[in-house]
Scaffold this motif. Sequence first.
Motif, PDB file in Angstrom:
ATOM      1  N   SER A 148       3.855  12.746  59.351  1.00 50.73           N
ATOM      2  CA  SER A 148       2.931  12.085  58.419  1.00 50.73           C
ATOM      3  C   SER A 148       3.026  10.562  58.345  1.00 50.73           C
ATOM      4  N   PRO A 149       2.822   9.873  59.462  1.00 49.05           N
ATOM      5  CA  PRO A 149       2.830   8.403  59.425  1.00 49.05           C
ATOM      6  C   PRO A 149       1.526   7.876  58.822  1.00 49.05           C
ATOM      7  N   HIS A 185       0.302  15.140  57.509  1.00 48.35           N
ATOM      8  CA  HIS A 185      -0.410  14.605  56.339  1.00 48.35           C
ATOM      9  C   HIS A 185      -0.536  13.084  56.524  1.00 48.35           C
ATOM     10  N   GLY A 187      -1.459   9.292  56.550  1.00 51.69           N
ATOM     11  CA  GLY A 187      -2.016   8.375  55.544  1.00 51.69           C
ATOM     12  C   GLY A 187      -3.228   7.678  56.134  1.00 51.69           C
ATOM     13  N   TYR A 333      -2.361   8.724  45.938  1.00 51.25           N
ATOM     14  CA  TYR A 333      -1.431   9.593  46.674  1.00 51.25           C
ATOM     15  C   TYR A 333      -1.199  10.906  45.918  1.00 51.25           C
ATOM     16  N   ASP A 337      -2.040  14.769  46.821  1.00 52.20           N
ATOM     17  CA  ASP A 337      -0.986  15.775  47.001  1.00 52.20           C
ATOM     18  C   ASP A 337      -1.186  16.990  46.089  1.00 52.20           C
ATOM     19  N   TYR A 355       7.941  19.944  52.259  1.00 51.48           N
ATOM     20  CA  TYR A 355       7.545  18.549  52.477  1.00 51.48           C
ATOM     21  C   TYR A 355       8.742  17.752  52.963  1.00 51.48           C
TER      22      TYR A 355
END
Length: 601
Positions: A148-149, A185, A187, A333, A337, A355
């Motif tokens: 998830s970068p 996920h 960003g 964020y 989520d 996670y």
Amino acid sequence: AVGVSLRTISTMENDKEIIGSQKQQIANLFEESLRAAFPDITDVQPLVAICNDPKHGDYQCNNAMSLWNKIKGKGTQFKGPQPVGKAIIENLPASEMIENCSIAGPGFVNIVLARQWIAKSLQKMLIDGIETWAPKLPVKRTVVDFSSPNIAKEMHVGHLRSTIIGDTLARMLEFSNVDVLRRNHVGDWGTQFGMLIEFLYEKFPNWEAGSAPAIGDLEVFYKASKQRFDNDAEFKERAQKAVVSLQGGDEKYRMAWAQICEISRKEFQKVYERLGVHLEEKGESFYNPYIPKALEMLNEKGLIEESEGARVIFIEGKKIPLIVVKRDGGFNYASTDLTALWYRLNEEKADWMIYVTDVGQREHFEMVFSAAKRAGWLPPNENDYPKASHVGFGLVLGEDGKRFRTRSTEVVKLVDLLDDAKKRCKAALEERGKTKDWTAEELEQTAEAVGYGAVKYADLKNNRLTNYTFNFDQMLSDKGNTAVYLLYAHARICSIIRKSGKDIEELKKSAAIDLAHPDERMLGLHLLQFAEIVEDACTNLSPHLVCEYLYNISEDFTKFYTNCQVVGSAEETSRLLLCEATAVVMRKCFHLLGITPVYKI
Ligand code: ARG
């Protein structure tokens, strides 16, 4: 210790029965005994654990004390925990698994497994495959949210940790026959896109009419646009308007956004390919359309309140509430989520959401999970399913004890790091001088397997919560607890088998394993503990347990090999099979850790 009741799922693979952990099989026997000896007490589960001191036994069962506490003073015929322990032993069903049991302390039952049974189990595994040793877990489908970068930003060492740890967890769960949704996920949404898009248009007017612009290094691009944003009020205003247009679905802005994401995605993909990791991208933007509905559900439950112009959820025990709608009306964020959690539970029907991020995000996830509990999306007890778990990890440090960076003080580029590891391994292999008759391809592949494996293993062997120091010399050493040492050990075992000239496939069917020497028995016993180690590693989300196990197995092997002659001995065939069983278990551990084994060194 393990409770029995959770794991009653019986699984079959290719008609071969999945046996599950040895500890579980022992627990099943003791369960029967407890029910027979104490039929009135139904709420005591057998507590079976590996014996602390191998001198006393292989396993122990610690139930006598708690049983005694339940029956004492109620007219029982028993005189204390010791006789209770004795009754447990007497009521054990007959089994070829156990050689003998003895009582110690306040009714501990020490268990010694039968040598023949250990040997038979190893042999059966060699024939049926190590898949029959998969643990049985009480879950069907999990989401592992990892790597998830963030688009346009650096994919830093923290993302490397998330990628490596998340991939391993996914592999362990997949091996345990759990359906795993590997989720990236990314960003890919947020206010930074306003300035990026405006900057894109400024530098490449009408780019969408021609071919895609060569943005070049997206990070440099990001920094330049940020500078513009910070120093130019007029640009800033345009950037803010761009965010509104983008969020409003403006076609032109959407295309620019997609363009920027695509550039980052290609960069990420390079790293994943190197690491042999695959994931499916469902970035933050994926959940956007679902946010209003999710928040509405939370609102209906009365969870959302107004605070200082924002919409928030108050969480018990936390001073600051969880903001779900910002003052400007935008989502953040946390709103994403919460929505993703809802989606994973209801649309994807996952019963375990995992996670993987640095420990810095612990608070965020605690709040999201608490809100979900308040909403009734998750059960109040954290051990019940469906369940959400945050897998936090510490920092990677440089030699100076500070956050790991290269000399230019830039955050380390992942691809460079992997290149470097491979280069060093190649040099070390050539220096060993045994590679002269290798093909160039063999050398390349081995350097890659060992180099990337070393980087992964150096990360995974630590308890994930602790910070660790990144040190090439250490991780590439062929001594101590390193991937290099372990990969070489495995290759050496393979070469023992090769050099014996025996057909191991033939031996599996025709020869028997005997474990007469104590070092043989010890190795065999520990090999059999594979399933329970993987089970513990899954349950506690702790890959380092597999590393620890792998290292211990190789130590057991060294001891065995030092004290027991293999090739040319009277026990040769049995011992070759024990070598093969060790290699099979080691290989599966490598596989679970995402490390490619090597066969020749
Ligand atoms: N993109 C975030 C970061 O780089 C990690 C996302 C983790 N997953 C999630 N569902 N929040 O810190």
